[in-house]
Design a protein around this motif. Structure first.
Motif, PDB file in Angstrom:
ATOM      1  N   ARG A 258     -40.103 -20.032  16.292  1.00 31.60           N
ATOM      2  CA  ARG A 258     -39.994 -18.660  15.797  1.00 31.60           C
ATOM      3  C   ARG A 258     -41.230 -18.292  14.974  1.00 31.60           C
ATOM      4  N   GLY A 259     -41.659 -19.190  14.108  1.00 28.11           N
ATOM      5  CA  GLY A 259     -42.820 -18.911  13.285  1.00 28.11           C
ATOM      6  C   GLY A 259     -44.133 -18.981  14.031  1.00 28.11           C
ATOM      7  N   THR A 260     -44.286 -19.982  14.900  1.00 34.15           N
ATOM      8  CA  THR A 260     -45.560 -20.107  15.621  1.00 34.15           C
ATOM      9  C   THR A 260     -45.755 -18.987  16.632  1.00 34.15           C
ATOM     10  N   GLU A 261     -44.680 -18.409  17.120  1.00 37.69           N
ATOM     11  CA  GLU A 261     -44.819 -17.252  17.994  1.00 37.69           C
ATOM     12  C   GLU A 261     -45.446 -16.076  17.235  1.00 37.69           C
ATOM     13  N   VAL A 262     -45.068 -15.897  15.985  1.00 40.10           N
ATOM     14  CA  VAL A 262     -45.658 -14.824  15.180  1.00 40.10           C
ATOM     15  C   VAL A 262     -47.125 -15.120  14.905  1.00 40.10           C
ATOM     16  N   VAL A 263     -47.422 -16.371  14.526  1.00 39.38           N
ATOM     17  CA  VAL A 263     -48.809 -16.766  14.279  1.00 39.38           C
ATOM     18  C   VAL A 263     -49.669 -16.540  15.512  1.00 39.38           C
ATOM     19  N   ALA A 264     -49.225 -17.073  16.642  1.00 40.44           N
ATOM     20  CA  ALA A 264     -50.042 -17.017  17.863  1.00 40.44           C
ATOM     21  C   ALA A 264     -50.219 -15.591  18.366  1.00 40.44           C
ATOM     22  N   SER A 265     -49.205 -14.767  18.229  1.00 42.36           N
ATOM     23  CA  SER A 265     -49.332 -13.388  18.703  1.00 42.36           C
ATOM     24  C   SER A 265     -50.373 -12.636  17.890  1.00 42.36           C
ATOM     25  N   LEU A 266     -50.412 -12.866  16.580  1.00 41.34           N
ATOM     26  CA  LEU A 266     -51.412 -12.208  15.743  1.00 41.34           C
ATOM     27  C   LEU A 266     -52.816 -12.706  16.054  1.00 41.34           C
TER      28      LEU A 266
ATOM     29  N   CYS B 212     -42.653 -18.412   7.580  1.00 45.41           N
ATOM     30  CA  CYS B 212     -41.422 -18.095   6.849  1.00 45.41           C
ATOM     31  C   CYS B 212     -40.676 -16.928   7.495  1.00 45.41           C
ATOM     32  N   GLU B 213     -41.417 -15.880   7.847  1.00 44.33           N
ATOM     33  CA  GLU B 213     -40.763 -14.688   8.378  1.00 44.33           C
ATOM     34  C   GLU B 213     -40.296 -14.894   9.813  1.00 44.33           C
ATOM     35  N   GLY B 214     -40.950 -15.778  10.557  1.00 43.46           N
ATOM     36  CA  GLY B 214     -40.409 -16.146  11.858  1.00 43.46           C
ATOM     37  C   GLY B 214     -39.091 -16.872  11.711  1.00 43.46           C
ATOM     38  N   ALA B 215     -39.062 -17.862  10.796  1.00 47.85           N
ATOM     39  CA  ALA B 215     -37.810 -18.587  10.535  1.00 47.85           C
ATOM     40  C   ALA B 215     -36.738 -17.657  10.002  1.00 47.85           C
ATOM     41  N   ALA B 216     -37.152 -16.623   9.287  1.00 44.75           N
ATOM     42  CA  ALA B 216     -36.192 -15.690   8.684  1.00 44.75           C
ATOM     43  C   ALA B 216     -35.388 -14.917   9.714  1.00 44.75           C
ATOM     44  N   THR B 217     -35.881 -14.846  10.954  1.00 40.62           N
ATOM     45  CA  THR B 217     -35.102 -14.158  11.979  1.00 40.62           C
ATOM     46  C   THR B 217     -33.766 -14.858  12.235  1.00 40.62           C
ATOM     47  N   ILE B 218     -33.679 -16.143  11.897  1.00 40.16           N
ATOM     48  CA  ILE B 218     -32.386 -16.833  11.936  1.00 40.16           C
ATOM     49  C   ILE B 218     -31.425 -16.161  10.965  1.00 40.16           C
ATOM     50  N   GLY B 219     -31.940 -15.793   9.809  1.00 47.09           N
ATOM     51  CA  GLY B 219     -31.111 -15.106   8.829  1.00 47.09           C
ATOM     52  C   GLY B 219     -30.587 -13.782   9.330  1.00 47.09           C
ATOM     53  N   LEU B 220     -31.423 -13.034  10.050  1.00 48.47           N
ATOM     54  CA  LEU B 220     -30.953 -11.772  10.627  1.00 48.47           C
ATOM     55  C   LEU B 220     -29.777 -12.008  11.559  1.00 48.47           C
ATOM     56  N   GLU B 221     -29.870 -13.059  12.372  1.00 51.65           N
ATOM     57  CA  GLU B 221     -28.785 -13.351  13.313  1.00 51.65           C
ATOM     58  C   GLU B 221     -27.508 -13.759  12.578  1.00 51.65           C
ATOM     59  N   LEU B 222     -27.658 -14.481  11.482  1.00 54.84           N
ATOM     60  CA  LEU B 222     -26.481 -14.845  10.692  1.00 54.84           C
ATOM     61  C   LEU B 222     -25.833 -13.613  10.075  1.00 54.84           C
ATOM     62  N   VAL B 223     -26.642 -12.709   9.543  1.00 58.46           N
ATOM     63  CA  VAL B 223     -26.102 -11.494   8.937  1.00 58.46           C
ATOM     64  C   VAL B 223     -25.402 -10.634   9.985  1.00 58.46           C
ATOM     65  N   GLU B 224     -26.002 -10.539  11.165  1.00 56.94           N
ATOM     66  CA  GLU B 224     -25.367  -9.765  12.234  1.00 56.94           C
ATOM     67  C   GLU B 224     -24.010 -10.346  12.584  1.00 56.94           C
ATOM     68  N   ALA B 225     -23.905 -11.659  12.548  1.00 58.45           N
ATOM     69  CA  ALA B 225     -22.612 -12.288  12.837  1.00 58.45           C
ATOM     70  C   ALA B 225     -21.579 -11.941  11.782  1.00 58.45           C
ATOM     71  N   LEU B 226     -22.022 -11.786  10.565  1.00 56.86           N
ATOM     72  CA  LEU B 226     -21.104 -11.398   9.500  1.00 56.86           C
ATOM     73  C   LEU B 226     -20.702  -9.934   9.580  1.00 56.86           C
ATOM     74  N   GLY B 227     -21.523  -9.140  10.252  1.00 59.80           N
ATOM     75  CA  GLY B 227     -21.254  -7.712  10.335  1.00 59.80           C
ATOM     76  C   GLY B 227     -21.528  -6.988   9.034  1.00 59.80           C
ATOM     77  N   GLN B 228     -22.431  -7.546   8.192  1.00 59.19           N
ATOM     78  CA  GLN B 228     -22.689  -6.966   6.889  1.00 59.19           C
ATOM     79  C   GLN B 228     -24.008  -6.207   6.809  1.00 59.19           C
ATOM     80  N   ALA B 229     -24.822  -6.263   7.827  1.00 61.39           N
ATOM     81  CA  ALA B 229     -26.157  -5.680   7.721  1.00 61.39           C
ATOM     82  C   ALA B 229     -26.094  -4.189   7.407  1.00 61.39           C
ATOM     83  N   GLU B 230     -25.200  -3.455   8.078  1.00 62.33           N
ATOM     84  CA  GLU B 230     -25.133  -2.010   7.861  1.00 62.33           C
ATOM     85  C   GLU B 230     -24.585  -1.665   6.476  1.00 62.33           C
ATOM     86  N   LEU B 231     -23.816  -2.598   5.886  1.00 58.48           N
ATOM     87  CA  LEU B 231     -23.204  -2.324   4.595  1.00 58.48           C
ATOM     88  C   LEU B 231     -24.198  -2.430   3.446  1.00 58.48           C
TER      89      LEU B 231
END
Length: 362
Positions: free
Chosen positions: A57-65, A155-174
Motif C-alpha cells: 500500500r505504501g510503496t504503491e504511493v511512493v512509486a506512483s509519485l 504511513c498514508e498508504g498503510a492508513a488506507t487499512i484504517g479507512l477500510e476498518l472505519v467503513e466496516a464500522l459504518g462510522q465514517a459519515e458520522l
C-alpha cells in the motif's frame, strides 16, 4: 485530535494510485479463535497479495509519485517486506530499485526481493546498519531514499487499512469533517469493506509496532473517524524500543534486539514517528516470544493462516492479557506472511525441538 503529519484527504487520495490488488482486503470474524482467547476476534488479512504483506500500500504511493515527477532510481533499507513491496511497485513503473538488508534477514524474503528484479545489497549487521548504508547510497548516487515510517507515503498508504476498518464500522459519515466531503466523493475507488460474520462492532484494534508506519497510519484514521475504537500497539519484548519510547514520551534506543519477529526489530525510533504515535495510540504493550509462537500456532490451527511472527503479535497480546479483552470484539491486523519455511516448521509444527527452546523462554 491534535495534528499529526498525516492527512485524511491525502490518505483517501492514495487509494486512486494503489493497485487494487492491495485494497479491500478481507475483514472477517474468526469464531474458531474465540474459545481459546475469550473474546470476539476479527482478522484484517493483509497477506493475500503479490508481496504477502501490507507494505505494498505504501510503496504503491511512493512509486506512483516517483514515476510522475521524481528520480527513476530509489533505495531503501528493509528487513524484507518493504524491499519486496518496493521492488514490486517499482518494477511495474520502470524504476530502478536497490534494497539494503542484513545478511541475517529471512532468506525467503531476500530471495523474493531478487526475484522481483531489485538490486540487493547485504550488510554484516542488523537493520539499523542497513538503514545507514541505504542513506549513504542515496547520497552517493543522488537517488531517492525511502525511509519506512518517516516518509509519509509509507504511513498514508498503510492508513488506507484504517479507512477500510472505519467503513466496516459504518462510522465514517458520522464523524467525518464536512470539509472532506468533496475529497471523499472524488477519491473512493473501492466498495466499502464489510465486516463479515460479526454480530457487533469491534471496539479495539491490535497493530504490530515496528518503525511505526502501520500503527501511525491506521491509528490516525481511527482517531479521526472512529475515536471510540481503542488503538493498541504490540511489540516483542526482545525489540522494545518504540514501546519504551511511547511510554517515556521520548526516544529510547536499545543496543540490540532478540526476537523472531524480524519485521519489527528496530533499535532507533524516529522522533517524528514517535510524535505521531503519541497522538494516535491508546496503549503500547510488549509480548514474550512464547506468546508470539503460540499466536502463530493458533492462526495456523484455527484460522488456516501461515503468518510471520510479526503478524501474530495481536493474538499474543490477547493471550497475555485475557482479562483486558474478555467480552470485547477485537480486530487484529495480520500484516505479513513472509516466513522461512524451516523456521516456521520449528516454531509451529508441534512441540519445539530441544535446540530451539530459547524461542519459548521469557
Amino acid at each position: 485530535m491534535q495534528e499529526t503529519r498525516l492527512d485524511i484527504a491525502r490518505i483517501r487520495a492514495a487509494r486512486r494510485v494503489i493497485d487494487p490488488v492491495f485494497l479491500g482486503t478481507p475483514l472477517y470474524r474468526c469464531e474458531a479463535l474465540e474459545p481459546g482467547l475469550g473474546c470476539a476476534v476479527s482478522i484484517k488479512l493483509e497477506t493475500a497479495n503479490p508481496v504477502r504483506s501490507f507494505k505494498g500500500r505504501g510503496t504503491e504511493v511512493v512509486a506512483s509519485l516517483l514515476a510522475e515527477r521524481g528520480p527513476r532510481a530509489v533505495v531503501c533499507a528493509s528487513a524484507g517486506n518493504l524491499g519486496q513491496a518496493l521492488a514490486w511497485s517499482g518494477r511495474g513503473r520502470g524504476l530502478e530499485v536497490t534494497v539494503v538488508a542484513s545478511r541475517f534477514a529471512t532468506v525467503a524474503k531476500l530471495d523474493r526481493i531478487r526475484a522481483l528484479g531489485a538490486r540487493l545489497e547485504l550488510v554484516d549487521g542488523d537493520h539499523e546498519l542497513a538503514r545507514e548504508r541505504a542513506a549513504a547510497i542515496a547520497r552517493y548516487e543522488g537517488i531517492r531514499l525511502v525511509e519506512d515510517s518517516l516518509d509519509l507515503e509509507t504511513c498514508e498508504g498503510a492508513a488506507t487499512i484504517g479507512l477500510e476498518l472505519v467503513e466496516a464500522l459504518g462510522q465514517a459519515e458520522l464523524t467525518e469533517p464536512a470539509e472532506l466531503t468533496e475529497a471523499t466523493e472524488l477519491t473512493e475507488p473501492t466498495e466499502p469493506t464489510e465486516l463479515a460474520g460479526t454480530a457487533r462492532p469491534f471496539d479495539a484494534v491490535l497493530i504490530a509496532l515496528g518503525g511505526g508506519a502501520l500503527a501511525t497510519g491506521v491509528g490516525h484514521v481511527l482517531k479521526a473517524l472512529a475515536p471510540g475504537v481503542e488503538v493498541i500497539c504490540v511489540q516483542p519484548s526482545g525489540a522494545p524500543a518504540m514501546t519504551r519510547s511511547w511510554h517515556a514520551r521520548r526516544v529510547v534506543t536499545t543496543d540490540s534486539t532478540d526476537t523472531i519477529a524480524d519485521g519489527v526489530a528496530g533499535r532507533y525510533p524516529i522522533p517524528a514517528v514517535l510524535d505521531d504515535l503519541l497522538l494516535v495510540a491508546d496503549d503500547a504493550v510488549l509480548v514474550r516470544e512464547a506468546s508470539i509462537v503460540a499466536g502463530m500456532r493458533m492462526l495456523h490451527d484455527h484460522a488456516g493462516l501461515v503468518v510471520e511472527p510479526s503478524a501474530a503479535l495481536g493474538i499474543a497480546a490477547i493471550l497475555e492479557n485475557r482479562d483486558r479483552f474478555a467480552g470485547r470484539h477485537v480486530v487484529t491486523v495480520v500484516c505479513g506472511s513472509n516466513v522461512d519455511a524451516d523456521a516456521y516448521r520449528r516454531w509451529v509444527g508441534g512441540a519445539p525441538s530441544a535446540g530451539h527452546d530459547d524461542c519459548l523462554t521469557d
